[in-house]
Design an enzyme around this catalytic site. Sequence first.
Site, PDB file in Angstrom:
ATOM      1  CE  LYS A  42     -39.632  -9.834  22.751  1.00 12.56           C
ATOM      2  NZ  LYS A  42     -38.735 -10.800  22.104  1.00 12.56           N
ATOM      3  CD  GLU A  98     -38.482   1.038  29.672  1.00  7.54           C
ATOM      4  OE1 GLU A  98     -38.767  -0.171  29.791  1.00  7.54           O
ATOM      5  OE2 GLU A  98     -38.251   1.580  28.587  1.00  7.54           O
ATOM      6  CG  ASP A  99     -36.113  -2.393  31.078  1.00  6.19           C
ATOM      7  OD1 ASP A  99     -36.227  -1.229  30.634  1.00  6.19           O
ATOM      8  OD2 ASP A  99     -35.658  -3.319  30.390  1.00  6.19           O
ATOM      9  CG  ASP A 102     -28.547   3.549  29.165  1.00  6.43           C
ATOM     10  OD1 ASP A 102     -27.735   4.445  29.441  1.00  6.43           O
ATOM     11  OD2 ASP A 102     -28.188   2.439  28.753  1.00  6.43           O
ATOM     12  CG  PHE A 151     -24.735  -4.602  29.399  1.00  2.17           C
ATOM     13  CD1 PHE A 151     -25.503  -5.751  29.491  1.00  2.17           C
ATOM     14  CD2 PHE A 151     -24.906  -3.771  28.310  1.00  2.17           C
ATOM     15  CE1 PHE A 151     -26.423  -6.078  28.510  1.00  2.17           C
ATOM     16  CE2 PHE A 151     -25.814  -4.092  27.313  1.00  2.17           C
ATOM     17  CZ  PHE A 151     -26.578  -5.238  27.411  1.00  2.17           C
ATOM     18  CG  ASP A 158     -32.676  -8.535  26.263  1.00  5.11           C
ATOM     19  OD1 ASP A 158     -32.457  -8.915  25.104  1.00  5.11           O
ATOM     20  OD2 ASP A 158     -33.034  -7.361  26.526  1.00  5.11           O
ATOM     21  NE  ARG A 164     -36.129 -10.393  26.921  1.00  2.00           N
ATOM     22  CZ  ARG A 164     -36.069  -9.080  26.744  1.00  2.00           C
ATOM     23  NH1 ARG A 164     -36.217  -8.278  27.775  1.00  2.00           N
ATOM     24  NH2 ARG A 164     -35.863  -8.570  25.545  1.00  2.00           N
TER      25      ARG A 164
END
Length: 179
Positions: A42, A98-99, A102, A151, A158, A164
Amino acid sequence: MLQDIERILITEEELRAKVKEAALAIGKRYRESNPVVVGILKGSIIFYSDFIRHLDIPVTLDFMAVSSYGGGSVSSGKLRMKKDLDTDVRGRDVVIVEDIIDSGFTLANLKQLLGERGAKSVCIVTLLNKKGRRAYEIAPDYNCFDIENEFVVGYGLDYNEKYRNLPYLGVLKREIYEK
């Protein structure tokens, strides 16, 4: 929600400019193609929506839902496929939106999977890149922002399904996710 944010890392205006820049670069790269643009649900949904609105080429839209986090803040090292593609990628150029990269686990596995399915090429476009956390040999073809090991939430990202809908990217206070 606002009281849980330590500071704004990337503003709405900065996001808008970089997302448009990314879409124009990808549009130029795939001018002679009709790529499958895959949003990873999401977290990428807002980035994906803004990104595709700036593409000036024909595209096929699709989504995958995968997770390696569960409900925590650290990758589990196991990829769970929640929703697969509806589109056959055999012989097609694929652009994964993609967000964040990592550890690289999710995207390394997705790139391999799409290659095994016969994709002509797989291009990775990310909003955020955390190079310092990389555990897998994977790099985005296009990245909007490099960030440190913080973070971040907002703009689709989220923590336990919250934050979000923030219109910017903010650093979440440590006490929130270390409870």
